[in-house]
Write a protein that holds these residues in place. Structure first.
Motif, PDB file in Angstrom:
ATOM      1  N   LYS A  99       1.644  10.129  -8.867  1.00  0.00           N
ATOM      2  CA  LYS A  99       1.515  10.490  -7.453  1.00  0.00           C
ATOM      3  C   LYS A  99       1.040   9.285  -6.628  1.00  0.00           C
ATOM      4  O   LYS A  99       1.520   9.044  -5.505  1.00  0.00           O
ATOM      5  CB  LYS A  99       0.526  11.655  -7.342  1.00  0.00           C
ATOM      6  CG  LYS A  99       0.242  12.149  -5.942  1.00  0.00           C
ATOM      7  CD  LYS A  99      -0.755  13.310  -6.020  1.00  0.00           C
ATOM      8  CE  LYS A  99      -1.245  13.704  -4.642  1.00  0.00           C
ATOM      9  NZ  LYS A  99      -2.259  14.771  -4.719  1.00  0.00           N
ATOM     10  N   THR A 100       0.103   8.515  -7.194  1.00  0.00           N
ATOM     11  CA  THR A 100      -0.407   7.328  -6.496  1.00  0.00           C
ATOM     12  C   THR A 100       0.692   6.268  -6.367  1.00  0.00           C
ATOM     13  O   THR A 100       0.877   5.656  -5.300  1.00  0.00           O
ATOM     14  CB  THR A 100      -1.615   6.753  -7.259  1.00  0.00           C
ATOM     15  OG1 THR A 100      -2.616   7.765  -7.381  1.00  0.00           O
ATOM     16  CG2 THR A 100      -2.199   5.548  -6.545  1.00  0.00           C
ATOM     17  N   GLU A 101       1.426   6.072  -7.460  1.00  0.00           N
ATOM     18  CA  GLU A 101       2.524   5.092  -7.435  1.00  0.00           C
ATOM     19  C   GLU A 101       3.585   5.508  -6.418  1.00  0.00           C
ATOM     20  O   GLU A 101       4.088   4.675  -5.640  1.00  0.00           O
ATOM     21  CB  GLU A 101       3.127   4.983  -8.837  1.00  0.00           C
ATOM     22  CG  GLU A 101       4.214   3.929  -8.982  1.00  0.00           C
ATOM     23  CD  GLU A 101       5.599   4.464  -8.653  1.00  0.00           C
ATOM     24  OE1 GLU A 101       6.487   3.658  -8.298  1.00  0.00           O
ATOM     25  OE2 GLU A 101       5.793   5.701  -8.728  1.00  0.00           O
ATOM     26  N   ARG A 102       3.933   6.807  -6.358  1.00  0.00           N
ATOM     27  CA  ARG A 102       4.936   7.304  -5.418  1.00  0.00           C
ATOM     28  C   ARG A 102       4.476   7.157  -3.969  1.00  0.00           C
ATOM     29  O   ARG A 102       5.263   6.797  -3.081  1.00  0.00           O
ATOM     30  CB  ARG A 102       5.246   8.778  -5.740  1.00  0.00           C
ATOM     31  CG  ARG A 102       6.353   9.402  -4.902  1.00  0.00           C
ATOM     32  CD  ARG A 102       7.678   8.665  -5.072  1.00  0.00           C
ATOM     33  NE  ARG A 102       8.007   8.437  -6.460  1.00  0.00           N
ATOM     34  CZ  ARG A 102       8.651   9.322  -7.222  1.00  0.00           C
ATOM     35  NH1 ARG A 102       9.012  10.480  -6.722  1.00  0.00           N
ATOM     36  NH2 ARG A 102       8.940   9.023  -8.476  1.00  0.00           N
ATOM     37  N   THR A 103       3.184   7.423  -3.752  1.00  0.00           N
ATOM     38  CA  THR A 103       2.651   7.260  -2.393  1.00  0.00           C
ATOM     39  C   THR A 103       2.748   5.800  -1.957  1.00  0.00           C
ATOM     40  O   THR A 103       3.105   5.494  -0.803  1.00  0.00           O
ATOM     41  CB  THR A 103       1.187   7.744  -2.339  1.00  0.00           C
ATOM     42  OG1 THR A 103       1.117   9.109  -2.755  1.00  0.00           O
ATOM     43  CG2 THR A 103       0.625   7.614  -0.934  1.00  0.00           C
ATOM     44  N   GLY A 104       2.426   4.891  -2.881  1.00  0.00           N
ATOM     45  CA  GLY A 104       2.549   3.463  -2.573  1.00  0.00           C
ATOM     46  C   GLY A 104       3.965   3.082  -2.210  1.00  0.00           C
ATOM     47  O   GLY A 104       4.196   2.284  -1.273  1.00  0.00           O
ATOM     48  N   ARG A 105       4.959   3.649  -2.931  1.00  0.00           N
ATOM     49  CA  ARG A 105       6.361   3.360  -2.621  1.00  0.00           C
ATOM     50  C   ARG A 105       6.740   3.899  -1.248  1.00  0.00           C
ATOM     51  O   ARG A 105       7.460   3.246  -0.476  1.00  0.00           O
ATOM     52  CB  ARG A 105       7.279   3.998  -3.684  1.00  0.00           C
ATOM     53  CG  ARG A 105       7.180   3.402  -5.061  1.00  0.00           C
ATOM     54  CD  ARG A 105       7.783   2.007  -5.121  1.00  0.00           C
ATOM     55  NE  ARG A 105       9.196   1.966  -4.793  1.00  0.00           N
ATOM     56  CZ  ARG A 105      10.184   2.251  -5.631  1.00  0.00           C
ATOM     57  NH1 ARG A 105       9.905   2.613  -6.876  1.00  0.00           N
ATOM     58  NH2 ARG A 105      11.444   2.183  -5.246  1.00  0.00           N
ATOM     59  N   LEU A 106       6.267   5.111  -0.943  1.00  0.00           N
ATOM     60  CA  LEU A 106       6.638   5.761   0.314  1.00  0.00           C
ATOM     61  C   LEU A 106       6.092   5.027   1.540  1.00  0.00           C
ATOM     62  O   LEU A 106       6.739   5.010   2.602  1.00  0.00           O
ATOM     63  CB  LEU A 106       6.145   7.207   0.324  1.00  0.00           C
ATOM     64  CG  LEU A 106       6.895   8.193  -0.587  1.00  0.00           C
ATOM     65  CD1 LEU A 106       6.089   9.470  -0.755  1.00  0.00           C
ATOM     66  CD2 LEU A 106       8.284   8.504  -0.010  1.00  0.00           C
ATOM     67  N   VAL A 107       4.911   4.428   1.407  1.00  0.00           N
ATOM     68  CA  VAL A 107       4.286   3.792   2.581  1.00  0.00           C
ATOM     69  C   VAL A 107       4.330   2.272   2.506  1.00  0.00           C
ATOM     70  O   VAL A 107       3.802   1.584   3.390  1.00  0.00           O
ATOM     71  CB  VAL A 107       2.833   4.272   2.752  1.00  0.00           C
ATOM     72  CG1 VAL A 107       2.791   5.784   2.894  1.00  0.00           C
ATOM     73  CG2 VAL A 107       1.944   3.803   1.607  1.00  0.00           C
ATOM     74  N   GLY A 108       4.929   1.743   1.419  1.00  0.00           N
ATOM     75  CA  GLY A 108       5.087   0.296   1.319  1.00  0.00           C
ATOM     76  C   GLY A 108       3.858  -0.432   0.800  1.00  0.00           C
ATOM     77  O   GLY A 108       3.698  -1.632   1.052  1.00  0.00           O
ATOM     78  N   ASN A 109       2.974   0.251   0.058  1.00  0.00           N
ATOM     79  CA  ASN A 109       1.769  -0.376  -0.506  1.00  0.00           C
ATOM     80  C   ASN A 109       1.802  -0.311  -2.035  1.00  0.00           C
ATOM     81  O   ASN A 109       0.842   0.110  -2.682  1.00  0.00           O
ATOM     82  CB  ASN A 109       0.505   0.322   0.009  1.00  0.00           C
ATOM     83  CG  ASN A 109       0.216   0.058   1.461  1.00  0.00           C
ATOM     84  OD1 ASN A 109       1.129   0.070   2.291  1.00  0.00           O
ATOM     85  ND2 ASN A 109      -1.049  -0.185   1.799  1.00  0.00           N
ATOM     86  N   CYS A 110       2.892  -0.741  -2.609  1.00  0.00           N
ATOM     87  CA  CYS A 110       3.086  -0.614  -4.059  1.00  0.00           C
ATOM     88  C   CYS A 110       2.060  -1.407  -4.858  1.00  0.00           C
ATOM     89  O   CYS A 110       1.520  -0.926  -5.868  1.00  0.00           O
ATOM     90  CB  CYS A 110       4.494  -1.084  -4.428  1.00  0.00           C
ATOM     91  SG  CYS A 110       5.805  -0.127  -3.634  1.00  0.00           S
ATOM     92  N   GLU A 111       1.774  -2.623  -4.446  1.00  0.00           N
ATOM     93  CA  GLU A 111       0.874  -3.479  -5.219  1.00  0.00           C
ATOM     94  C   GLU A 111      -0.540  -2.902  -5.258  1.00  0.00           C
ATOM     95  O   GLU A 111      -1.178  -2.857  -6.315  1.00  0.00           O
ATOM     96  CB  GLU A 111       0.860  -4.882  -4.614  1.00  0.00           C
ATOM     97  CG  GLU A 111       0.070  -5.884  -5.436  1.00  0.00           C
ATOM     98  CD  GLU A 111       0.166  -7.297  -4.877  1.00  0.00           C
ATOM     99  OE1 GLU A 111      -0.661  -8.143  -5.276  1.00  0.00           O
ATOM    100  OE2 GLU A 111       1.063  -7.544  -4.042  1.00  0.00           O
ATOM    101  N   THR A 112      -1.006  -2.435  -4.109  1.00  0.00           N
ATOM    102  CA  THR A 112      -2.356  -1.848  -4.064  1.00  0.00           C
ATOM    103  C   THR A 112      -2.413  -0.565  -4.882  1.00  0.00           C
ATOM    104  O   THR A 112      -3.414  -0.291  -5.553  1.00  0.00           O
ATOM    105  CB  THR A 112      -2.766  -1.550  -2.611  1.00  0.00           C
ATOM    106  OG1 THR A 112      -2.491  -2.687  -1.799  1.00  0.00           O
ATOM    107  CG2 THR A 112      -4.236  -1.213  -2.534  1.00  0.00           C
ATOM    108  N   ALA A 113      -1.349   0.218  -4.848  1.00  0.00           N
ATOM    109  CA  ALA A 113      -1.293   1.448  -5.637  1.00  0.00           C
ATOM    110  C   ALA A 113      -1.416   1.131  -7.121  1.00  0.00           C
ATOM    111  O   ALA A 113      -2.110   1.839  -7.880  1.00  0.00           O
ATOM    112  CB  ALA A 113       0.001   2.199  -5.351  1.00  0.00           C
ATOM    113  N   ALA A 114      -0.764   0.056  -7.561  1.00  0.00           N
ATOM    114  CA  ALA A 114      -0.842  -0.346  -8.963  1.00  0.00           C
ATOM    115  C   ALA A 114      -2.266  -0.751  -9.329  1.00  0.00           C
ATOM    116  O   ALA A 114      -2.768  -0.435 -10.427  1.00  0.00           O
ATOM    117  CB  ALA A 114       0.128  -1.487  -9.233  1.00  0.00           C
TER     118      ALA A 114
END
Length: 725
Positions: A125-140
């Motif tokens: 869910k965290t990884e998907r949220t990062g993809r949706l809002v463009g914050n993939c690196e921080t989500a990782a």
């Protein structure tokens, strides 16, 4: 165009959500609205909070939400309020599933997440949220932190016993299996007792809750008020007041920060309950210094920047410990029950009618407030006044007290002295246990009045055990129960522990009718020590009790010896009298023996005369024998005469029968046969009679002859044996 399958983080993005709906984001969204606090927490964690325009009221704990639109309605969210935020993207976690269609009818771009019940779900869910809002690196990075925390917590609790735990939501509803909360409980070292009952959030009956009998409760209020209500009050957790205060914003929201904080808090509490100490870190060092960051029994982390100069205590056991550590000069506030300590007259009395007065504590302007377990109900009130409060767990045994002493030393910067105090306490315990090792363990009781007693899992029970007694109330209950008169009489203690020198309670029923009451067996202990779980209390109470037990048993032994001496004296007198009687009897026996010997001489002389008479008798017997032989011969002659007579009678009968048959001739043949038959019968009868008489005559002739022979043999035998004797 980016898709969910691409590893790059960019736009435009096509992605399919949990409803199977494909959504497209042409560019990074600048206006994001969330319909659930877990989605908001995730956005804050990945650094996208500045682009959030709408949140629900339950996300209000996040910094900066005051400037966001509250889209909550009575139930769920208000579609109108969401539309009013003019969002580029609406994030709708599983809890908002019912309103997704309504939002989409307003031409809003809505991404609906699936339910998250474990760590993998939350990471996805965290990884998907990062993809949706463009914050993939921080989500990782957030996922890395979360996974590392889970690994650390599992290592922390790996060697601990897994406590049976329950998270009650009220009204019988609980968090069971296949839930995010169950995952938190497992990671942190507990076993969720509701997991074996159902999935999700079922409503359990009182009977089922009592059957599961959790050892620890997860609560979200600092008072743990639910433990005062049934059925929870009757569980092990309720009886022992074992609970962990969890942050409701984290525990109920499946998001990365929730995992990190909830697992750490719960694991620390589990460790504290089992090892009687809390998780402490001192700038990643074990040295005794400041600044100090430490987590107390409520799961609250406090920081002490420098050694405290103004310390207030809310319980006398904490004050006693500070006095033992030599920190009394820095104490500014104590309760009235600490008045026995030297120098407390110059300290502020912070007591109220019940517990302490928050206003009085605040007035002492403390750097640190030490609040032992008895003050648990007021910890939240004190913290509400921006006071630094450390709350201790309950101390029920020597290990607990040692941990509490060590902890106090760390908090006030007197670690070395705390170690010395613990050494003295532990050495005293060892000495006392050696002192009482060979004694019989007296059945003992510590009555508090009104039937209340100190039972199992209490500091006082520990003192009684170390002091050489067996607490009879320990088998009845835990804590401080109220026992009926019948139960107290049934336990029948041999020794009563009291705190007044008169031991007046032994004069009242039911105590007066116990073994202790009837024999007035009691030990007076210092009330200030016995009722306060602190090191000096252990030292003084165990020594006093052990000495009392030893003295009572020594007196019993002395009484036994006294009775034995009296018995021995009585036995000695009896022995003396017996010896005199025996001597008298010996004299009498000797005199009797003399008489007997004289009689024996007379008897021997008589025996000689008897032998001579026997010789004469034998000679007479010989003459008699000869006469008997003659008689036998005469008897034989008589027998022969009888036989001859019988034969003559038979001949005569035959002749008469023959003469009688001849005149009848042939005509009387049948009758003759009959008569002949009768004659034969008569003849046989007569012949039988003849021999019978002969036999009788023979018998009569044999008896005199046999008797004479036997008599002769007896006389000859006696004559033979008499000279030998």
């Amino acid at each position: 165009m980016q898709t969910a399958g691409n590893n790059t983080c960019g736009f435009p993005l096509n992605i399919t959500d949990a409803t199977g709906t494909e959504i497209t984001l042409d560019e990074q969204p600048d206006r994001i609205t969330t319909t659930n606090p877990s989605a908001a927490q995730t956005l804050w964690e990945i650094g996208a909070q500045d682009r959030v325009v709408g949140v629900t009221e339950f996300a209000g704990y996040l910094d900066g939400t005051d400037s966001k639109t509250n889209v909550s309605a009575g139930v769920g969210v208000s579609v109108e309020k969401v539309v009013a935020t003019d969002p580029d993207l609406v994030l709708a976690p599983n809890a908002s599933a019912d309103q997704v269609a309504d939002l989409r009818t307003q031409n809003l771009t809505v991404y609906h997440f699936p339910a998250a019940t474990d760590i993998d779900d939350i990471a996805a869910k965290t990884e998907r949220t990062g993809r949706l809002v463009g914050n993939c690196e921080t989500a990782a990075e957030v996922n890395t932190e979360m996974n590392q925390t889970v690994e650390d917590v599992e290592s922390q609790t790996a060697e601990l016993d897994r406590l049976d735990a329950l998270y009650p939501l009220g009204g019988g509803f609980v968090a069971a299996d296949s839930t995010f909360i169950n995952e938190i409980m497992k990671i942190a070292g507990t076993t969720n007792v509701a997991a074996s009952e159902a999935d999700g959030y079922p409503q359990l009956s009182d009977e089922v809750i009592l059957k599961t009998d959790p050892e620890i409760m997860l609560v979200t209020d600092t008072e743990g008020a639910i433990l005062d209500r049934e059925p929870y009050a009757s569980t092990t957790a309720g009886a022992e007041d074992n609970y962990v205060v969890m942050n409701t914003n984290y525990l109920n929201q499946p998001a990365p920060r929730s995992v990190i904080e909830s697992t750490k808090t719960l694991a620390a509490a589990v460790e504290d309950l089992q090892a009687n100490k809390t998780e402490e870190t001192v700038n990643s060092s074990d040295t005794c210094g400041f600044p100090l960051t430490v987590t107390d029994t409520t799961g609250t982390e406090i920081t002490v920047d420098e050694q405290p100069d103004r310390i207030t205590t809310t319980n006398p056991s904490a004050a006693q410990t500070l006095w033992e550590l030599g920190a009394q000069n820095r104490v500014v506030g104590v309760t009235e029950f600490a008045g026995y300590l030297n120098g407390t007259a110059s300290k502020t009395n912070v007591s109220a009618e019940f517990g302490v007065s928050v206003e009085k504590v605040v007035a002492t302007n403390p750097d640190l407030v030490l609040a032992p377990n008895a003050s648990a109900g007021q910890v939240a009130d004190l913290r509400a006044q921006n006071l630094t409060v450390y709350h201790f767990p309950a101390a029920t045994d020597v290990d607990d007290i040692a941990a509490k002493t060590e902890r106090t030393g760390r908090l006030v910067g007197n670690c070395e002295t705390a170690a010395e105090v613990n050494t003295e306490m532990n050495q005293t315990v060892e000495n006392v246990e050696n002192q009482t090792a060979e004694l019989d363990r007296s059945d003992a009781l510590y009555p508090l009045g009104g039937g209340y007693v100190a039972a199992d899992n209490t500091f006082i029970n520990e003192i009684m055990q170390i002091g050489g007694t067996a607490n009879v109330a320990a088998s009845e209950a835990d804590g401080y129960p109220q026992l009926s008169d019948e139960v107290i009489l049934q336990t029948n203690p041999e020794l009563i522990v009291v705190t007044d020198s008169e031991a007046s309670i032994l004069e009242r029923q039911p105590y007066a009718s116990t073994n202790a009451g009837e024999n007035s067996n009691y030990v007076v202990l210092n009330n200030n020590y016995l009722n306060q779980p602190a090191p000096r209390s252990v030292i003084e109470s165990t020594k006093t009790l052990a000495n009392g037990v030893e003295e009572l048993q020594s007196e019993d032994a002395k009484d036994d010896r006294s009775r034995t001496d009296e018995s021995s004296s009585s036995s000695s007198d009896d022995d003396d009298r017996s010896e005199e009687d025996e001597q008298d009897e010996v004299v009498d026996a000797n005199e009797t023996a003399v008489d007997t010997n004289e009689t024996a001489v007379d008897t021997n002389e008589t025996a000689v005369d008897t032998n001579e008479t026997a010789v004469d008798t034998n000679e007479t017997a010989v003459d008699t024998n000869e006469t008997a032989v003659d008689t036998n011969e005469t008897a034989v002659d008589e027998n022969e005469t009888v036989v001859k007579g019988n034969q003559t009678a038979t001949d005569t009968s035959s002749k008469e029968s023959t003469t009688s048959a001849e005149p009848n001739g042939t005509s009387n043949q049948e009758g003759n046969e009959t008569e002949t038959s009768n004659d034969v019968v008569n003849q046989e009868t007569e012949q039988d009679g003849g021999p019978s008489n002969t036999t009788d005559g023979g018998t009569e002739s044999e008896v005199p002859g046999f008797g004479i022979v036997v008599t002769v043999l007896v006389i000859l035998g006696f004559a033979y044996l008499s000279p030998r004797e």
